[in-house]
Design a protein around this motif. Structure first.
Motif, PDB file in Angstrom:
ATOM      1  N   LYS B  15       0.834  -1.212   0.000  1.00  0.00           N
ATOM      2  CA  LYS B  15       0.000   0.000   0.000  1.00  0.00           C
ATOM      3  C   LYS B  15       0.863   1.255   0.000  1.00  0.00           C
ATOM      4  O   LYS B  15       1.996   1.220   0.480  1.00  0.00           O
ATOM      5  N   GLN B  16       0.317   2.336  -0.471  1.00  0.00           N
ATOM      6  CA  GLN B  16       1.076   3.593  -0.476  1.00  0.00           C
ATOM      7  C   GLN B  16       1.247   4.117   0.951  1.00  0.00           C
ATOM      8  O   GLN B  16       0.326   4.056   1.762  1.00  0.00           O
ATOM      9  N   GLY B  17       2.458   4.559   1.243  1.00  0.00           N
ATOM     10  CA  GLY B  17       2.752   5.114   2.560  1.00  0.00           C
ATOM     11  C   GLY B  17       2.741   4.077   3.672  1.00  0.00           C
ATOM     12  O   GLY B  17       2.640   4.422   4.850  1.00  0.00           O
ATOM     13  N   GLU B  18       2.866   2.812   3.320  1.00  0.00           N
ATOM     14  CA  GLU B  18       2.788   1.746   4.315  1.00  0.00           C
ATOM     15  C   GLU B  18       4.030   1.720   5.221  1.00  0.00           C
ATOM     16  O   GLU B  18       5.142   1.987   4.771  1.00  0.00           O
ATOM     17  N   ILE B  19       3.808   1.419   6.490  1.00  0.00           N
ATOM     18  CA  ILE B  19       4.921   1.282   7.427  1.00  0.00           C
ATOM     19  C   ILE B  19       4.961  -0.167   7.889  1.00  0.00           C
ATOM     20  O   ILE B  19       3.961  -0.686   8.382  1.00  0.00           O
ATOM     21  N   LYS B  20       6.095  -0.795   7.694  1.00  0.00           N
ATOM     22  CA  LYS B  20       6.230  -2.199   8.075  1.00  0.00           C
ATOM     23  C   LYS B  20       7.235  -2.336   9.213  1.00  0.00           C
ATOM     24  O   LYS B  20       8.361  -1.854   9.107  1.00  0.00           O
ATOM     25  N   ASN B  21       6.812  -2.966  10.272  1.00  0.00           N
ATOM     26  CA  ASN B  21       7.724  -3.308  11.364  1.00  0.00           C
ATOM     27  C   ASN B  21       8.053  -4.790  11.233  1.00  0.00           C
ATOM     28  O   ASN B  21       7.168  -5.592  10.955  1.00  0.00           O
ATOM     29  N   LYS B  96      15.172   1.344   8.506  1.00  0.00           N
ATOM     30  CA  LYS B  96      15.934   1.586   9.731  1.00  0.00           C
ATOM     31  C   LYS B  96      16.071   0.276  10.496  1.00  0.00           C
ATOM     32  O   LYS B  96      15.115  -0.501  10.568  1.00  0.00           O
ATOM     33  N   GLU B 108      20.564   3.087   8.750  1.00  0.00           N
ATOM     34  CA  GLU B 108      19.457   3.796   8.118  1.00  0.00           C
ATOM     35  C   GLU B 108      19.812   4.025   6.661  1.00  0.00           C
ATOM     36  O   GLU B 108      20.934   4.427   6.354  1.00  0.00           O
ATOM     37  N   ILE B 156      12.329  -1.291  10.718  1.00  0.00           N
ATOM     38  CA  ILE B 156      11.130  -0.539  10.343  1.00  0.00           C
ATOM     39  C   ILE B 156      11.353   0.014   8.952  1.00  0.00           C
ATOM     40  O   ILE B 156      12.425   0.532   8.641  1.00  0.00           O
ATOM     41  N   GLU B 158       9.500   2.336   5.829  1.00  0.00           N
ATOM     42  CA  GLU B 158       8.406   3.243   5.476  1.00  0.00           C
ATOM     43  C   GLU B 158       8.436   3.520   3.982  1.00  0.00           C
ATOM     44  O   GLU B 158       9.461   3.940   3.441  1.00  0.00           O
ATOM     45  N   LYS B 163       3.568   6.804  -1.809  1.00  0.00           N
ATOM     46  CA  LYS B 163       3.056   8.065  -1.271  1.00  0.00           C
ATOM     47  C   LYS B 163       3.265   9.186  -2.289  1.00  0.00           C
ATOM     48  O   LYS B 163       2.395  10.011  -2.509  1.00  0.00           O
TER      49      LYS B 163
END
Lengths: 108, 208
Positions: B15-21, B96, B108, B156, B158, B163
C-alpha cells in the motif's frame, strides 16, 4: 500499555541498557487542542505511552502510534528522539507518557 | 577471524505510505553484525523517472509521472530535439534497523529501485534502442560493527514511492544481514570482514 507493565518494562529495560537505577521518571500528561501539533525533542529519553488514544498520531524515528492508520502492521508505544504528535480529532485529546531520563555517566 | 553468515529477510509492501515493522532473527551463536545490504524487487509495473529530454516520448494522452518539460498550447514539447534522456533510480522508501540492546538506530538507508542503465544518459538520442545490458555496478554490503548478545534485530520500513506517486505499488524489499558467529573461519574472508588478524600475520611473516 498496562500500567503495571510499564514500571516493570522501564526497570528491566534500563537495567539491560546498563543504566541500572540511574534514571529519572516523569509523568507527562499532554492536553492537545483539536488539530494541534506538538513536537517533543526527547533525545535519548524513553517516552512510554501509557494507554492507547484515539484520534492522535504519534510519530518518531522508531515507529508510529495511530489507531486509525490502516497502513501499518504494528504500533509503537515507546518512542525516542524527535517525536511528532498530532491531534487530528475534532475534540480535545489527552495523551499520557512516562518519560524516562537516564542520568548521564559524566554527571554522576 | 570468525565465520560470516548471511541472514535474509523479505518484507512485502503493497500500500502507499505503508509502514512495516519486522524482526530479523539471528542465529544463537551470533557475535556481531558486520555488514548490511539491501535490495528492492518490483512486483508491479513502474516507469522510470525520465528528465531532461524528449525521449522516451510519452503519448500525449498519457500523463507522465514526472514531467519537467512544459507542453505548449499546440501540444508540442518545448524541448530541444537532440537532448539526452536521463533515467533516475526512484527512491522506494526508508529502512531503519535497531538492535534490541541499544537505544539508537544503527543503520538507516533510503532504498532505491535499480533500473537498467539508470543514471546513464541516452546517447542514441532516441534513434536506437537502448542496450538491455545493465551498466549498473553491483551493490556492496555496507560495513557496520554492532556486537549483539540478543538474537533479534528490529526493523522498520516506510514507503515513500507509493506516497509520492499516490498509488499502491507492490514491491518486496530484501535485507541482507551479515553476521559473525562463534564458529571458526572456514577460509572464506569477505571484504567487509575485519582482516586485522590476516594483516598481523603478514606483518609477522615479513618481520620474521
Amino acid at each position: 500499555m498496562v500500567k503495571e507493565l510499564i514500571s516493570e518494562y522501564i526497570r528491566s529495560r534500563m537495567e539491560k541498557l546498563n543504566y541500572g537505577t540511574e534514571y529519572y521518571i516523569e509523568f507527562r500528561h499532554l492536553v492537545l487542542q483539536p488539530g494541534q501539533h506538538k513536537d517533543i525533542e526527547a533525545y535519548n529519553d524513553l517516552m512510554v505511552l501509557v494507554e492507547p488514544v484515539e484520534g492522535v498520531n504519534i510519530k518518531s524515528d522508531f515507529g508510529m502510534f495511530d489507531l486509525s492508520f490502516d497502513r501499518i502492521d504494528e504500533l509503537q508505544y515507546v518512542h525516542q528522539g524527535f517525536i511528532s504528535i498530532h491531534n487530528y480529532s475534532p475534540s480535545l485529546n489527552h495523551v499520557q507518557f512516562v518519560q524516562v531520563t537516564p542520568i548521564l555517566k559524566s554527571k554522576k | 577471524m570468525k565465520r560470516a553468515r548471511l541472514i535474509i529477510k523479505e518484507v512485502q509492501v503493497t500500500k502507499q505510505g505503508e509502514i512495516k515493522n519486522f524482526q530479523i532473527k539471528l542465529p544463537k551463536n551470533v557475535q556481531r553484525v558486520i555488514a548490511i545490504d539491501t535490495d528492492v524487487r518490483i512486483d508491479s509495473r513502474i516507469d522510470g523517472f525520465a528528465t531532461g529530454g524528449i525521449r522516451p516520448a510519452p503519448k500525449l494522452e498519457e500523463k507522465p509521472m514526472f514531467d519537467s518539460i512544459p507542453i505548449g498550447s499546440d501540444g508540442a514539447r518545448s524541448a530541444p530535439f537532440l537532448s539526452w534522456t536521463l533515467q533516475k533510480n526512484p527512491v522506494a522508501g526508508k529502512l531503519k534497523l535497531k538492535s534490541m540492546e541499544r537505544t539508537y538506530i544503527f543503520y538507516e538507508e533510503w532504498l532505491h529501485f535499480i533500473l537498467f542503465n539508470g543514471g546513464i544518459p541516452d546517447m542514441s538520442m532516441g534513434m536506437f534502442a537502448r542496450s538491455p545490458i545493465s551498466l549498473n555496478k553491483n551493490r556492496i554490503p555496507k560495513k557496520v560493527d554492532v556486537p549483539v548478545s540478543t538474537t533479534i534485530v528490529n526493523g522498520i520500513y516506510e514507503d515513500t514511492l507509493g506516497k509520492f506517486l499516490q498509488q499502491d505499488i507492490t514491491y518486496t524489499i530484501k535485507v541482507f544481514v551479515w553476521v559473525e558467529t562463534e564458529e571458526e573461519n572456514d577460509g572464506v574472508v569477505f571484504d567487509f570482514q575485519d582482516n586485522k588478524i590476516t594483516t598481523e600475520k603478514k606483518e609477522t611473516e615479513q618481520h620474521g
